[in-house]
Write a protein that holds these residues in place. Structure first.
Motif, PDB file in Angstrom:
ATOM      1  N   ILE A  96      71.086  55.123  25.836  1.00  0.00           N
ATOM      2  CA  ILE A  96      71.167  54.470  24.520  1.00  0.00           C
ATOM      3  C   ILE A  96      72.109  55.257  23.617  1.00  0.00           C
ATOM      4  CG2 ILE A  96      69.864  53.932  22.416  1.00  0.00           C
ATOM      5  CD1 ILE A  96      67.483  53.231  24.306  1.00  0.00           C
ATOM      6  N   LEU A  97      71.923  56.579  23.570  1.00  0.00           N
ATOM      7  CA  LEU A  97      72.817  57.411  22.754  1.00  0.00           C
ATOM      8  C   LEU A  97      74.263  57.321  23.231  1.00  0.00           C
ATOM      9  CD1 LEU A  97      70.616  60.598  22.242  1.00  0.00           C
ATOM     10  CD2 LEU A  97      71.199  58.850  20.543  1.00  0.00           C
ATOM     11  N   ASN A  98      74.451  57.296  24.536  1.00  0.00           N
ATOM     12  CA  ASN A  98      75.791  57.176  25.112  1.00  0.00           C
ATOM     13  C   ASN A  98      76.431  55.854  24.706  1.00  0.00           C
ATOM     14  OD1 ASN A  98      78.080  57.267  26.782  1.00  0.00           O
ATOM     15  ND2 ASN A  98      76.973  58.268  28.415  1.00  0.00           N
ATOM     16  N   THR A  99      75.629  54.796  24.677  1.00  0.00           N
ATOM     17  CA  THR A  99      76.140  53.484  24.266  1.00  0.00           C
ATOM     18  C   THR A  99      76.648  53.532  22.828  1.00  0.00           C
ATOM     19  OG1 THR A  99      74.648  52.361  25.805  1.00  0.00           O
ATOM     20  CG2 THR A  99      75.564  51.035  24.017  1.00  0.00           C
ATOM     21  N   PHE A 100      75.859  54.131  21.933  1.00  0.00           N
ATOM     22  CA  PHE A 100      76.298  54.253  20.540  1.00  0.00           C
ATOM     23  C   PHE A 100      77.551  55.123  20.431  1.00  0.00           C
ATOM     24  CE2 PHE A 100      71.782  53.147  19.465  1.00  0.00           C
ATOM     25  CZ  PHE A 100      72.089  51.926  18.882  1.00  0.00           C
ATOM     26  N   MET A 103      80.486  53.052  21.452  1.00  0.00           N
ATOM     27  CA  MET A 103      80.845  52.075  20.419  1.00  0.00           C
ATOM     28  C   MET A 103      81.654  52.725  19.300  1.00  0.00           C
ATOM     29  SD  MET A 103      77.667  49.408  19.968  1.00  0.00           S
ATOM     30  CE  MET A 103      76.465  50.603  19.446  1.00  0.00           C
ATOM     31  N   ALA A 104      81.374  53.997  19.024  1.00  0.00           N
ATOM     32  CA  ALA A 104      82.057  54.707  17.938  1.00  0.00           C
ATOM     33  C   ALA A 104      83.357  55.358  18.382  1.00  0.00           C
ATOM     34  CB  ALA A 104      81.119  55.772  17.365  1.00  0.00           C
ATOM     35  N   SER A 105      83.683  55.287  19.642  1.00  0.00           N
ATOM     36  CA  SER A 105      84.856  55.963  20.188  1.00  0.00           C
ATOM     37  C   SER A 105      86.160  55.362  19.668  1.00  0.00           C
ATOM     38  CB  SER A 105      84.829  55.865  21.716  1.00  0.00           C
ATOM     39  OG  SER A 105      86.005  56.393  22.268  1.00  0.00           O
ATOM     40  N   THR A 106      87.179  56.215  19.630  1.00  0.00           N
ATOM     41  CA  THR A 106      88.520  55.722  19.285  1.00  0.00           C
ATOM     42  C   THR A 106      89.232  55.163  20.516  1.00  0.00           C
ATOM     43  OG1 THR A 106      89.496  57.909  19.635  1.00  0.00           O
ATOM     44  CG2 THR A 106      88.792  57.367  17.390  1.00  0.00           C
ATOM     45  N   SER A 107      88.672  55.412  21.693  1.00  0.00           N
ATOM     46  CA  SER A 107      89.264  54.911  22.932  1.00  0.00           C
ATOM     47  C   SER A 107      88.864  53.447  23.154  1.00  0.00           C
ATOM     48  CB  SER A 107      88.785  55.750  24.120  1.00  0.00           C
ATOM     49  OG  SER A 107      89.105  55.099  25.338  1.00  0.00           O
ATOM     50  N   PRO A 108      89.842  52.564  23.294  1.00  0.00           N
ATOM     51  CA  PRO A 108      89.490  51.164  23.561  1.00  0.00           C
ATOM     52  C   PRO A 108      88.773  50.996  24.903  1.00  0.00           C
ATOM     53  CG  PRO A 108      91.874  51.489  23.715  1.00  0.00           C
ATOM     54  CD  PRO A 108      91.286  52.763  23.212  1.00  0.00           C
ATOM     55  N   TYR A 109      89.044  51.874  25.859  1.00  0.00           N
ATOM     56  CA  TYR A 109      88.370  51.810  27.157  1.00  0.00           C
ATOM     57  C   TYR A 109      86.883  52.075  27.001  1.00  0.00           C
ATOM     58  CZ  TYR A 109      93.089  51.987  29.026  1.00  0.00           C
ATOM     59  OH  TYR A 109      94.405  51.720  29.301  1.00  0.00           O
ATOM     60  N   GLU A 110      86.554  53.088  26.225  1.00  0.00           N
ATOM     61  CA  GLU A 110      85.142  53.393  26.007  1.00  0.00           C
ATOM     62  C   GLU A 110      84.457  52.265  25.242  1.00  0.00           C
ATOM     63  OE1 GLU A 110      84.095  58.003  26.047  1.00  0.00           O
ATOM     64  OE2 GLU A 110      85.431  57.476  24.385  1.00  0.00           O
ATOM     65  N   ARG A 111      85.124  51.732  24.230  1.00  0.00           N
ATOM     66  CA  ARG A 111      84.509  50.666  23.432  1.00  0.00           C
ATOM     67  C   ARG A 111      84.343  49.385  24.243  1.00  0.00           C
ATOM     68  NH1 ARG A 111      88.289  52.106  19.679  1.00  0.00           N
ATOM     69  NH2 ARG A 111      89.300  50.083  19.905  1.00  0.00           N
ATOM     70  N   LEU A 112      85.374  48.992  24.988  1.00  0.00           N
ATOM     71  CA  LEU A 112      85.356  47.691  25.649  1.00  0.00           C
ATOM     72  C   LEU A 112      84.773  47.697  27.059  1.00  0.00           C
ATOM     73  CD1 LEU A 112      88.884  46.456  24.484  1.00  0.00           C
ATOM     74  CD2 LEU A 112      86.651  45.860  23.518  1.00  0.00           C
ATOM     75  N   ILE A 113      84.856  48.816  27.754  1.00  0.00           N
ATOM     76  CA  ILE A 113      84.364  48.869  29.138  1.00  0.00           C
ATOM     77  C   ILE A 113      83.085  49.696  29.244  1.00  0.00           C
ATOM     78  CG2 ILE A 113      84.897  49.585  31.503  1.00  0.00           C
ATOM     79  CD1 ILE A 113      87.881  49.032  30.785  1.00  0.00           C
ATOM     80  N   PHE A 114      83.139  50.924  28.742  1.00  0.00           N
ATOM     81  CA  PHE A 114      81.998  51.820  28.928  1.00  0.00           C
ATOM     82  C   PHE A 114      80.804  51.458  28.059  1.00  0.00           C
ATOM     83  CE2 PHE A 114      85.358  55.170  30.147  1.00  0.00           C
ATOM     84  CZ  PHE A 114      85.461  54.629  31.423  1.00  0.00           C
ATOM     85  N   THR A 115      81.025  50.848  26.888  1.00  0.00           N
ATOM     86  CA  THR A 115      79.893  50.445  26.046  1.00  0.00           C
ATOM     87  C   THR A 115      78.990  49.450  26.774  1.00  0.00           C
ATOM     88  OG1 THR A 115      81.044  50.917  23.978  1.00  0.00           O
ATOM     89  CG2 THR A 115      79.209  49.373  23.861  1.00  0.00           C
ATOM     90  N   PRO A 116      79.534  48.354  27.326  1.00  0.00           N
ATOM     91  CA  PRO A 116      78.633  47.442  28.038  1.00  0.00           C
ATOM     92  C   PRO A 116      78.016  48.065  29.295  1.00  0.00           C
ATOM     93  CG  PRO A 116      80.873  46.529  27.949  1.00  0.00           C
ATOM     94  CD  PRO A 116      80.881  47.805  27.195  1.00  0.00           C
ATOM     95  N   VAL A 117      78.758  48.934  29.963  1.00  0.00           N
ATOM     96  CA  VAL A 117      78.210  49.573  31.169  1.00  0.00           C
ATOM     97  C   VAL A 117      77.023  50.459  30.815  1.00  0.00           C
ATOM     98  CG1 VAL A 117      78.692  51.226  33.029  1.00  0.00           C
ATOM     99  CG2 VAL A 117      80.346  49.434  32.500  1.00  0.00           C
ATOM    100  N   THR A 118      77.168  51.285  29.766  1.00  0.00           N
ATOM    101  CA  THR A 118      76.049  52.161  29.400  1.00  0.00           C
ATOM    102  C   THR A 118      74.894  51.361  28.797  1.00  0.00           C
ATOM    103  OG1 THR A 118      77.134  52.733  27.304  1.00  0.00           O
ATOM    104  CG2 THR A 118      77.415  54.263  29.153  1.00  0.00           C
ATOM    105  N   ALA A 119      75.200  50.236  28.137  1.00  0.00           N
ATOM    106  CA  ALA A 119      74.127  49.368  27.631  1.00  0.00           C
ATOM    107  C   ALA A 119      73.340  48.773  28.807  1.00  0.00           C
ATOM    108  CB  ALA A 119      74.693  48.272  26.740  1.00  0.00           C
TER     109      ALA A 119
END
Length: 152
Positions: A96-100, A103-119
């Protein structure tokens, strides 16, 4: 009985989590080896792969593999050891913390790919963590035991 308490659901959630943990661990190893750019991880703020970042990516990979082992073991052990129950909930919190963080990352990869994966990982690990110990796997093994007894 809720769907989260059924053995098949917990096993499927654990299998999906293991798959995603392996995928994320692979990504971290590829970052550590310089195959993938470091900018896709670590908040997008790092542009040079330093030895410290390589070590951090390898460590992240090891942690993800440990999470994978714990979540899989949580549905395999009937009843699960108390430490497995506790650690599986800690993993839920970490995801959950990783997901947040993603979401706050400046990297578009983390926001668009890793956010849903960690969710998804948080959801799968939650399903595993709330599953009832006596229903995790033992009920799924009963048909196999009956078949073996009938043969023997």
């Amino acid at each position: 009985m809720s769907i989260f308490q059924q053995g098949k659901t917990a096993r499927l959630a654990a299998a999906c989590a293991v798959f995603l943990f392996f995928g994320m661990a692979l990504v971290q190893l590829l970052i550590a080896m310089g195959v993938l750019p470091v900018t896709i991880a670590w908040g997008g703020s790092q542009h040079i792969l330093t030895p410290k970042l390589q070590l951090a990516s390898v460590a992240a990979s090891v942690i993800l593999m440990a999470f994978s082992y714990i979540i899989r073991k949580r549905v395999q052990d009937v009843p699960p050891a108390p430490w497995l129950k506790l650690v599986s909930w800690i993993i839920v919190g970490c995801m959950i913390l990783n997901t947040f963080g993603n979401m706050a990352s400046t990297s578009p990869y983390e926001r668009l790919i890793f956010t849903p994966v960690t969710a998804l990982l948080a959801a799968f690990c939650f399903i595993v963590s709330v599953s009832k110990p006596d229903e995790d796997c033992s009920s799924l093994d009963e048909p196999l035991k009956k078949q073996e007894e009938a043969k023997g």
